[in-house]
Motif scaffolding. Structure first.
Motif: not given
Length: 309
Positions: A292-309
């Protein structure tokens, strides 16, 4: 982010389903449901650890759709801290309304009503989203299994007192609590009371099918509540779509009478709103979070965290 590395968790109160990363052989795993009186994230981390121990499957990304997820619990960074020693590098958390929508309708506009123990509706338009209800058994969840069960118990005690009509629902309550005058004390003291109350939704469905007037009335009112919530969600997002698809998910719709009442209520108010079959289920929507991309309306409803690659 590739879905091939995603461990998907569909976490509800009645059970937690886990799907292994794409390409790993094995059926979905099932764990006990979320314990709402305990911290959420350690429970999810324990599921990840148990899955890793049971299957030996390396996990790069954990995605979870969670029943009743609140802003306070939606701390993807905190979740990542709990599972990073297991090799996890990315975490995605979303309310199960979001993952139910993705599983049922994918990334198109529409509305999904999920009615099990609780009830929540999510509508998605071209640019915006709207969530309706899902406010829990104390403040909301209209038309849900708990709502139906609570209405059933109210009707049972009204009949017991002589304040309401007799109903075959009474027999199920008497089987559980032979002395109905003490039922409320037993129920209030039971830590599993939410599930117990919601279990009476199945009793109502059977009684309604047997033409019990009280059960039939509860069924019709539940359907009306759910249809009304769907209409409220659609009104907030709809623009110029010729038709607006709606999916109905969850055990409450296992009642043929409730399902029929819901469809009649929904279609009767707007013939361009149409019930459609889902293309998948909630766990499929959890897997889809990774794409799901950040530009999709649902993208704002997803909470994300990641480690540096």
């Amino acid at each position: 982010m590739s879905t091939s590395a995603v461990l998907a968790i569909d976490a509800g109160q009645s059970g937690i389903k886990v799907r292994l990363p794409h390409g790993v052989r094995g059926d979905d795993l099932v764990f006990d449901g979320i314990r709402t009186g305990e911290p959420l994230l350690p429970q999810l981390a324990a599921v990840v650890a148990a899955t890793r121990e049971r299957t030996g499957t390396p996990v790069d990304t954990v995605a979870a759709g969670i029943s009743g997820l609140t802003d306070a619990n939606a701390d993807a960074a905190a979740m990542l801290d709990l599972v990073r020693d297991l090799g996890v590098r990315d975490v995605l958390l979303a309310h199960d309304a979001t993952t139910s929508f993705l599983g049922a309708l994918g990334d198109r506009a529409g509305a999904v009503v999920a009615a099990g123990t609780g009830s929540v509706i999510l509508a998605v338009g071209a640019e915006t989203t709207a969530r309706v209800d899902g406010w829990g058994w104390v403040m909301g969840d209209a038309g849900s299994g708990y709502w139906i069960g609570r209405e059933a118990l109210d009707a049972i005690m009204r009949a017991y007192d002589g304040r309401g009509p007799s109903t075959m629902l009474t027999a199920a309550a008497s089987d559980r609590w032979p002395d109905l005058s003490q039922a409320y004390m037993s129920l209030q003291a039971d830590p599993d009371r939410v599930r117990i109350v919601a279990s009476f939704a199945a009793v109502v469905a059977r009684a309604a099918a047997a033409d019990d007037a009280v059960a039939r009335d509860i069924t019709a009112r539940a359907a009306h509540e759910l249809a009304g919530s769907v209409r409220a969600s659609i009104a907030q997002v709809r623009t110029d779509e010729a038709t607006f698809p709606v999916c109905a998910l969850g055990g409450v719709f296992g009642s043929p009478l409730l399902h029929a009442d819901f469809v009649a209520d929904l279609h009767g108010s707007d013939d361009s709103v149409r019930l459609v079959d889902p293309v998948g289920v909630g766990i499929d929507g959890v897997v889809a979070l990774a794409d799901l991309t950040d530009t999709h309306p649902l993208g704002a409803l997803v909470h994300r965290a990641g480690l540096a690659r």
